[in-house]
Design a protein around this motif. Structure first.
Motif, PDB file in Angstrom:
ATOM      1  N   ILE A   6       0.852  -1.181   0.000  1.00 57.07           N
ATOM      2  CA  ILE A   6       0.000   0.000   0.000  1.00 57.07           C
ATOM      3  C   ILE A   6       0.892   1.237   0.000  1.00 57.07           C
ATOM      4  N   ARG A   7       0.623   2.136  -0.938  1.00 56.64           N
ATOM      5  CA  ARG A   7       1.408   3.373  -1.034  1.00 56.64           C
ATOM      6  C   ARG A   7       0.478   4.569  -0.891  1.00 56.64           C
ATOM      7  N   VAL A   8       0.832   5.460   0.029  1.00 57.55           N
ATOM      8  CA  VAL A   8       0.033   6.671   0.230  1.00 57.55           C
ATOM      9  C   VAL A   8       0.878   7.937   0.161  1.00 57.55           C
ATOM     10  N   LEU A   9       2.195   7.800  -0.021  1.00 53.33           N
ATOM     11  CA  LEU A   9       3.081   8.971  -0.107  1.00 53.33           C
ATOM     12  C   LEU A   9       3.042   9.506  -1.537  1.00 53.33           C
ATOM     13  N   GLY A  10       1.886   9.945  -1.937  1.00 49.39           N
ATOM     14  CA  GLY A  10       1.571  10.341  -3.301  1.00 49.39           C
ATOM     15  C   GLY A  10       0.188   9.803  -3.593  1.00 49.39           C
ATOM     16  N   PRO A  11      -0.196   9.568  -4.831  1.00 53.24           N
ATOM     17  CA  PRO A  11      -1.487   8.951  -5.120  1.00 53.24           C
ATOM     18  C   PRO A  11      -1.607   7.596  -4.420  1.00 53.24           C
ATOM     19  N   ILE A  12      -2.781   7.299  -3.902  1.00 56.99           N
ATOM     20  CA  ILE A  12      -2.988   6.046  -3.173  1.00 56.99           C
ATOM     21  C   ILE A  12      -3.001   4.887  -4.162  1.00 56.99           C
ATOM     22  N   GLU A  13      -2.113   3.925  -3.909  1.00 57.54           N
ATOM     23  CA  GLU A  13      -1.958   2.792  -4.813  1.00 57.54           C
ATOM     24  C   GLU A  13      -1.851   1.507  -4.005  1.00 57.54           C
ATOM     25  N   VAL A  14      -2.276   0.420  -4.634  1.00 54.86           N
ATOM     26  CA  VAL A  14      -2.183  -0.909  -4.015  1.00 54.86           C
ATOM     27  C   VAL A  14      -1.638  -1.880  -5.046  1.00 54.86           C
ATOM     28  N   GLU A  15      -0.750  -2.768  -4.590  1.00 55.36           N
ATOM     29  CA  GLU A  15      -0.281  -3.883  -5.416  1.00 55.36           C
ATOM     30  C   GLU A  15      -0.541  -5.185  -4.678  1.00 55.36           C
ATOM     31  N   VAL A  16      -0.989  -6.191  -5.396  1.00 56.59           N
ATOM     32  CA  VAL A  16      -1.162  -7.534  -4.843  1.00 56.59           C
ATOM     33  C   VAL A  16      -0.413  -8.499  -5.750  1.00 56.59           C
ATOM     34  N   HIS A  17       0.511  -9.244  -5.169  1.00 55.13           N
ATOM     35  CA  HIS A  17       1.375 -10.159  -5.940  1.00 55.13           C
ATOM     36  C   HIS A  17       2.126  -9.393  -7.033  1.00 55.13           C
ATOM     37  N   GLY A  18       2.494  -8.151  -6.751  1.00 58.35           N
ATOM     38  CA  GLY A  18       3.248  -7.354  -7.710  1.00 58.35           C
ATOM     39  C   GLY A  18       2.425  -6.745  -8.823  1.00 58.35           C
ATOM     40  N   VAL A  19       1.116  -6.931  -8.783  1.00 58.98           N
ATOM     41  CA  VAL A  19       0.238  -6.421  -9.845  1.00 58.98           C
ATOM     42  C   VAL A  19      -0.589  -5.268  -9.288  1.00 58.98           C
ATOM     43  N   PRO A  20      -0.595  -4.089  -9.955  1.00 58.13           N
ATOM     44  CA  PRO A  20      -1.398  -2.965  -9.465  1.00 58.13           C
ATOM     45  C   PRO A  20      -2.881  -3.333  -9.400  1.00 58.13           C
ATOM     46  N   VAL A  21      -3.541  -2.873  -8.337  1.00 58.47           N
ATOM     47  CA  VAL A  21      -4.972  -3.082  -8.139  1.00 58.47           C
ATOM     48  C   VAL A  21      -5.665  -1.736  -8.316  1.00 58.47           C
ATOM     49  N   ARG A  22      -6.686  -1.705  -9.155  1.00 57.34           N
ATOM     50  CA  ARG A  22      -7.386  -0.452  -9.438  1.00 57.34           C
ATOM     51  C   ARG A  22      -8.387  -0.139  -8.326  1.00 57.34           C
ATOM     52  N   LEU A  23      -8.155   0.978  -7.610  1.00 56.26           N
ATOM     53  CA  LEU A  23      -9.097   1.453  -6.604  1.00 56.26           C
ATOM     54  C   LEU A  23      -9.919   2.563  -7.247  1.00 56.26           C
ATOM     55  N   SER A  24     -10.971   2.182  -7.937  1.00 55.27           N
ATOM     56  CA  SER A  24     -11.715   3.147  -8.742  1.00 55.27           C
ATOM     57  C   SER A  24     -12.635   4.030  -7.918  1.00 55.27           C
ATOM     58  N   ARG A  25     -13.005   3.578  -6.717  1.00 54.79           N
ATOM     59  CA  ARG A  25     -13.951   4.336  -5.909  1.00 54.79           C
ATOM     60  C   ARG A  25     -13.222   5.194  -4.887  1.00 54.79           C
ATOM     61  N   SER A  26     -13.596   6.461  -4.811  1.00 53.00           N
ATOM     62  CA  SER A  26     -12.984   7.377  -3.852  1.00 53.00           C
ATOM     63  C   SER A  26     -13.169   6.898  -2.422  1.00 53.00           C
TER      64      SER A  26
END
Length: 607
Positions: A6-26
């Motif tokens: 989980i990355r929040v030091l910038g745009p909020i991003e998530v990776e699972v098994h090295g693959v980006p996960v799209r968090l489309s909902r605010s």
């Protein structure tokens, strides 16, 4: 299962098994941000409703549960149906994240910044990909957190700039500081450092312009006169008499190239570093120490290099190294020099290897050889250093407090006779800790009083960290321990662990929190007390042996209690076998955390 990132030091991003996960909902992003900001703690459903809506709709509680369910599926896509979540968990009437610090960029950065210096700071700052929580800038919950993180980032930039100034790399500090004063124009120290960097980069006119710009911004925008040190720096630049700082002098001496006088500079820097460390500057000397070693090796003089490595005879009191990477580098450097060393130099190298390997490797043989050499040489300071290293290695099994108390008594006697204040403090702290494990708390209190008197007389502020914790934990005194920011191996997680063990002794509900490096041994018991027995059993299946250090007995007692709570026989046998040698002791050998008599856990596991 690999943990999500989980990355929040910038745009909020998530990776699972090295693959980006799209968090489309605010709402998903905001809910995740709220949980991250809580740093593993529990956020109640009612608070989530209050934070997510200005005027919550009638179905807000149900909506939160829906968001949580959707996030769980995104974070753990491989979780089988009807099995409990392991990442976003339910605790009481709320929710919390169960992730390692390195799985959340914010948590990892906060942990790394506690001990990072120089290039380490550069690596940490590289994790900032933008402004944290920028899309939620108008949300009340984000205001304080955004301000705090901005200050954290600015502090790290200033520390990195200072390290460049100290290593004669002023030019590298300039762009960092230009960007900082542009985003935070009222930060006076940033203006001062920028002017100093420009001056040392032989850009005197620009340095003066920067100071005048700083004055205008402060006077015109805030109506404040600049701090006196800005005016003093301007006068010094005009006269061409800008003084160097202590840290800069040390580092420049340590990194001197092989030119006339370089050998003397390196040895002078080495002589200054121990005093800086024990007077409260422990966090400032790590890189300088490595730089001094590198400079000595560059000179091609093995004997000088060995003297530099072994010249930092500062004892450790906490049996986890303050900076594991630094300690490993020092051990490697000492190992390179040992084959060609002899006598006093060899003894110092061996003691250094044992001291820097505390809690991570069995180096008792090196400590004993260092002690033998020190006794044959009749050098009391060297003997104290070797005995201190041996005490830090005295954890081959649990239940070795009596041996540590004996070693501490000799350190005290030797140091008192030779008037070695640093080692007398170390010996008394070590004895205080050992007496706690031996359940002789009144005698430990006498040592704590002696430590405080010595620390005040000889300016040793770090000693008060240990005595304050001792009084709070073992004497139930209403004291607040001083900050221990310069001891990251000690500071991170210890407060949560102390609160947990205090609740256990009192029979109260167990508080959760950021347990830092103590998480693997505390988490199974927390899960068991939350009636999550399957998860507790899984955690016990993979719980590692704890480090052989001051919390060895505490860690195994926690594992034993968890095993009893869920009926995990294998973990119970492991804990019992480990704790049997300490059956006559109290799980309080750190003087900081106390779990009461070891016999209580051993007896329960034996039934």
């Amino acid at each position: 299962m690999d943990e999500p990132l989980i990355r929040v030091l910038g745009p909020i991003e998530v990776e699972v098994h090295g693959v980006p996960v799209r968090l489309s909902r605010s709402r998903h992003r905001e809910l995740l941000a709220l949980l991250v900001v809580e740093r593993g703690g529990v956020v109640s459903t009612s608070r989530l409703v209050d934070e997510l809506w200005d005027d919550a709709p009638a179905g807000a509680v149900g909506a939160v549960r829906t968001f949580v369910g959707e996030l769980r599926r995104l974070l753990e896509p491989d979780r089988p149906p009807r099995t409990p979540p392991a990442v976003l968990v339910t605790v009481g009437t709320g929710y919390g994240l169960r992730l390692a610090p390195e799985s959340v960029d914010l948590w990892g950065v906060e942990r790394a910044l506690a001990g990072a210096t120089g290039a380490g700071l550069d690596d940490v700052l590289a994790q900032w990909r933008g402004t944290p929580f920028d899309e939620f800038a108008d949300r009340p919950w984000a205001l304080a957190e955004r301000a705090r993180l901005a200050g954290l980032h600015a502090d790290a930039v200033e520390r990195l700039a200072e390290s460049f100034l100290a290593t004669a790399e002023a030019g590298r500090a300039v762009p960092l500081l230009h960007e900082l004063v542009a985003t935070d124009p009222w930060r006076e120290n940033a203006w001062r450092l920028l002017a100093l960097a420009l001056y040392r980069d032989e850009r005197r006119a620009e340095a003066l312009q920067v100071l005048r710009r700083a004055r205008r911004r402060l006077v015109d925008d805030l109506g404040l006169d600049p701090a006196p040190r800005l005016a003093e720096l301007e006068r010094a630049i005009l006269r061409g008499e800008v003084p160097d700082t202590g840290g800069s002098l040390l580092l420049r001496a340590a990194t001197a190239h092989a030119v006339t006088g370089a050998r003397a500079q390196v040895e002078s820097a080495t002589a200054l570093l121990p005093g800086l460390a024990v007077s409260g500057g422990l966090g400032q000397v790590g890189e300088q120490r490595l730089a001094a070693i590198a400079a000595a090796e560059e000179l091609g003089d093995p004997d000088l290099t060995a003297r530099v490595i072994g010249g930092f005879d500062v004892p450790g009191v906490w049996t986890r190294p303050d900076d594991p990477a630094l300690s490993a580098a020092l051990v490697a450097a000492a190992a390179r020099m040992l084959p060609s060393s002899s006598g006093r130099t060899r003894a110092r190298l061996l003691a250094t290897v044992a001291m820097e390997s505390r809690g991570t490797a069995d180096r008792m043989a090196e400590a004993r050889e260092a002690e033998r050499l020190a006794r044959s040489l009749g050098d009391p300071q060297l003997l104290c250093f070797a005995l201190a290293a041996r005490a830090m290695q005295c954890f081959e099994t649990a239940g070795r407090a009596a041996q540590r108390e004996e070693l501490a008594a000799e350190i005290i006697a030797t140091a008192t006779t030779a008037e070695l204040a640093t080692y007398e403090i170390h010996g008394r702290l070590t004895r205080m800790q050992a007496l706690c494990a031996l359940d002789r708390v009144d005698a430990a209190a006498v040592e704590a009083d002696a430590v405080d008197a010595l620390a005040a007389r000889h300016d040793r502020p770090l000693a008060s960290v240990f005595t304050a914790w001792f009084r709070r934990t073992l004497l139930s005194a209403a004291v607040v321990p001083p900050a221990a920011d310069e001891m990251p191996g000690f500071a991170h997680g210890i407060d949560a662990l102390a609160r947990l063990t205090s609740a256990l002794r009192a029979g109260e509900p167990l508080p959760d929190g950021d347990l830092g490096p103590y998480e693997p041994w505390a988490r199974p018991l927390l899960l068991a007390h939350a009636d999550r027995h399957a998860e507790a059993s899984t955690a016990l299946d993979r719980v590692p042996d704890p480090p052989r250090d001051l919390l060895l007995e505490v860690s195994w007692c926690l594992v034993g209690r968890a095993a009893l709570a869920v009926g995990h026989r294998a973990a119970g046998r492991r804990a019992l076998d480990a704790l049997r040698p300490a059956v006559g002791e109290r799980a309080a050998g750190s003087g900081v955390v106390d779990l009461g008599p070891v016999a209580a856990v051993v007896d329960a596991l034996t039934r």
